[in-house]
Write a protein that holds these residues in place. Structure first.
Motif, short mmCIF file in Angstrom:
data_model
loop_
_atom_site.label_atom_id
_atom_site.label_comp_id
_atom_site.label_asym_id
_atom_site.label_seq_id
_atom_site.Cartn_x
_atom_site.Cartn_y
_atom_site.Cartn_z
N ALA A 126 23.12 -42.29 29.40
CA ALA A 126 24.08 -41.43 29.96
C ALA A 126 22.99 -39.92 30.48
O ALA A 126 23.09 -39.49 31.08
CB ALA A 126 25.23 -40.35 28.86
N GLU A 127 21.84 -39.73 29.59
CA GLU A 127 21.43 -38.78 29.83
C GLU A 127 20.23 -39.10 31.22
O GLU A 127 19.48 -38.25 31.78
CB GLU A 127 20.55 -37.69 28.28
CG GLU A 127 19.94 -37.19 29.27
CD GLU A 127 19.14 -36.59 27.13
OE1 GLU A 127 19.21 -36.80 26.45
OE2 GLU A 127 18.14 -35.40 27.79
N GLU A 128 19.58 -40.40 30.46
CA GLU A 128 19.03 -40.92 31.68
C GLU A 128 19.04 -40.76 33.06
O GLU A 128 18.82 -41.23 33.76
CB GLU A 128 18.02 -41.98 31.48
CG GLU A 128 17.30 -43.47 32.04
CD GLU A 128 16.71 -44.23 31.27
OE1 GLU A 128 16.99 -44.70 30.09
OE2 GLU A 128 17.87 -45.15 32.22
N THR B 15 26.21 -33.44 24.65
CA THR B 15 27.64 -33.52 25.87
C THR B 15 27.10 -35.01 26.87
O THR B 15 27.80 -34.43 27.80
CB THR B 15 26.56 -32.24 26.16
OG1 THR B 15 24.80 -32.55 26.59
CG2 THR B 15 27.19 -30.88 26.10
N TRP B 16 25.96 -35.25 26.80
CA TRP B 16 26.06 -36.44 27.25
C TRP B 16 27.11 -37.76 26.89
O TRP B 16 27.71 -38.33 27.51
CB TRP B 16 24.98 -37.12 27.71
CG TRP B 16 24.01 -36.46 28.31
CD1 TRP B 16 22.65 -35.47 27.15
CD2 TRP B 16 23.88 -35.39 29.59
NE1 TRP B 16 21.76 -34.96 27.95
CE2 TRP B 16 22.03 -35.48 29.45
CE3 TRP B 16 24.20 -36.37 30.47
CZ2 TRP B 16 22.04 -34.55 30.70
CZ3 TRP B 16 23.21 -35.68 31.42
CH2 TRP B 16 22.63 -35.22 31.93
N CYS B 17 26.77 -37.80 26.07
CA CYS B 17 28.47 -38.41 25.65
C CYS B 17 29.36 -37.89 24.73
O CYS B 17 29.22 -37.19 24.12
CB CYS B 17 27.58 -39.65 24.15
SG CYS B 17 28.78 -40.42 24.18
N ARG B 18 30.64 -37.74 25.46
CA ARG B 18 31.89 -36.80 24.40
C ARG B 18 32.25 -37.33 23.24
O ARG B 18 33.61 -38.23 23.98
CB ARG B 18 32.19 -35.83 25.96
CG ARG B 18 31.33 -34.76 26.33
CD ARG B 18 32.75 -33.90 26.41
NE ARG B 18 33.28 -32.96 25.39
CZ ARG B 18 34.79 -33.35 26.13
NH1 ARG B 18 35.50 -33.12 26.74
NH2 ARG B 18 35.59 -32.67 25.20
N LEU B 19 32.51 -37.05 22.62
CA LEU B 19 32.74 -37.88 21.58
C LEU B 19 34.12 -37.09 21.46
O LEU B 19 34.12 -35.84 20.67
CB LEU B 19 32.31 -38.30 20.36
CG LEU B 19 32.47 -38.88 19.41
CD1 LEU B 19 33.14 -40.30 20.21
CD2 LEU B 19 31.76 -39.35 18.36
#
Ligand code: LLP
Length: 452
Positions: A137-139, A189-193
């Motif tokens: 997700a960040e990439e 913050t890229w993968c909001r769990l």
């Protein structure tokens, strides 16, 4: 519960005789009733309406694009478990934001594809998957929402092959590990769990396993909230039963009566409730039509040999599943008053209904009482809409069968019979390749990038 009915001894799907379809399309083939599917969806949606749930049709149960389009038009999202299913959902014009993506083994390519498409929720099944998803997700500079699939260790009392919510299955993370995973990744913050997912198994014929799981989930949600995490989505999975035998299954309303009171406070709190029905929507909307090729007896056992076997419908031999089988054209005394394993009418014969595949395990029913049948008769295998075509194979080099959709008197071939050319087309041009010059792909490449 469905629109497959005998009229003067002739089986009709909606307003069409199934024999006419078999004559026009050939056998074996799957036939779906649109009205049955629409009714089942609407009944399910009405039963859970007060939760304003996102109903994600489980594509794996019957993936045909025309079926997906009907459900998409009715407002359903989709439960995906592969890139191929996302591709189908997109072709059926489903908004990816209304899709959830589960599965223990999502490849990097599938995760990328889903991030780029904007899939609504990633139902994460392991810590490693979460790390990879966050890195991708960040990439791609694409933040996403994730729900942790937890395994509540609840036995759904279904077939061992389709039990998924007990601790020793490969699915999700054991519920006691969930709080620690939220601690570790909750601030990513890229993968909001910020969601939770369960799927207990399939089919589940009582509400009790869902109730047990929800009790554990409530405890977990309280604990997570106390620890400062926000829970914005709860996905209860699928598994709701289908009527393989007449009136043997809880109705959608019955499931809802037990579950809605437990879910309503969460929904009122703004938690998005997700449900993932597959079988309960499509199973009773489909039959498999197969022709009797031969009959024979060993002296101790009578066989009805059909042109469909485990290649067309794997469920009987794989799960010992019951499917009601009956001729498409019967004498008045053999019109079945209901569909069940113990139907007892005068003049039935007990037979094994078997397919053409070269395995003793290839059967559609064993020791089954049916009216006398002869070469050339057409049989209907009922409640075959879910996990029928979806699990069909080309075993014994038999082309995959056709699918037909009926709406009123309109008959549409929604998947053509495969041909012999389809069987061999990927094998006609063998090519030699150079494996020394290849770049590592996919998961190995990303593992190396993450470790460097
Ligand atoms: N959600 C998840 C995460 C699932 O794994 C499944 C089914 C569903 C939803 C939909 O379950 P349903 O509502 O259709 O029961 N081949 C087997 C069934 C396998 C089910 C796999 N997962 C059969 O023929 O019975």
């Amino acid at each position: 519960m469905d629109y497959f009915r005998y009229d003067n001894g002739v089986l009709n799907v909606e307003q069409v005789a199934v024999e006419a379809i078999a004559d026009a399309v050939g056998t074996p083939c799957y036939v779906y009733s649109k009205q049955t599917l629409v009714d089942h969806y609407q009944r399910f949606a009405a039963a859970f309406a007060s939760l304003n749930p996102l109903i994600c049709y489980s594509i794996k149960s019957c993936a045909n694009l025309s079926i997906c389009r009907i459900l998409s038009d009715l407002g359903a999202g989709m439960d995906l478990v592969s890139g191929g299913e996302l591709h189908r959902a997109q072709l059926a014009d489903v908004d990816p934001a209304r899709c959830v993506f589960a599965g223990v083994g999502k490849s990097d390519e599938e995760l990328r594809q889903s991030l780029e498409a904007g899939v609504g929720w990633f139902n994460i099944e392991s810590e490693q998957e979460l790390e990879v998803l966050a890195a991708l997700a960040e990439e791609l500079n694409t933040p996403c929402h994730a729900a942790l699939r937890v395994n509540p260790d609840v036995d759904a009392h279904t077939h061992r092959h389709t039990t998924t919510g007990t601790r020793d299955t490969k699915f999700g993370v054991y519920i006691d590990q969930a709080a620690a995973i939220f601690e570790k990744y909750g601030a990513n913050t890229w993968c909001r769990l910020c969601g939770l997912h369960v799927h207990l198994g399939s089919p589940i014929y009582t509400v009790q396993p869902y109730i047990n799981a929800l009790q554990r989930l409530h405890e977990l949600i309280n604990q997570l909230r106390t620890n400062g995490h926000s829970i914005e989505m709860l996905d209860l999975g699928g598994g709701f039963g289908a009527d393989y035998e007449t009136d043997q299954t809880p109705s959608a309303q019955h499931y809802a009566d037990a579950l809605v009171p437990m879910l309503q406070p969460l929904a009122n709190d703004g938690v998005q409730i997700v449900l993932e029905p597959g079988r309960t929507l499509i199973a009773n909307a489909g039959v498999l039509l197969t022709e009797v090729m031969f009959t024979k007896t060993t002296g101790t056992r009578d066989f009805v040999i059909c042109d469909a076997g485990m290649n067309a419908l794997l469920r009987p031999c794989h799960y010992d599943a019951f499917h009601f089988i009956w001729p498409a054209h019967v004498q008045p005394e053999h019109v079945p008053p209901r569909r069940d394993a113990l139907l007892d009418l005068p003049g039935l014969q007990t037979v094994d209904v078997v397919g053409p595949i070269c395995e003793t395990g290839d059967f559609l029913a064993r020791d089954r009482a049916i009216p006398p049948v002869h070469r050339g008769d057409l049989l209907a295998v009922f409640s075959a809409g879910a996990y029928g075509m979806a699990m069909a194979s080309r075993y014994n080099s038999r082309p995959i069968l056709a699918e037909v959709l009926v709406h009123g008197s309109q008959v549409t071939i929604c998947r053509e019979h495969e041909t012999y050319d389809d069987l061999t087309s990927h094998e006609l041009n063998p090519r030699t390749i150079d494996v020394t010059a290849c770049v590592p792909t996919n998961n190995r490449a990303s593992r190396e990038a993450m470790n460097s």
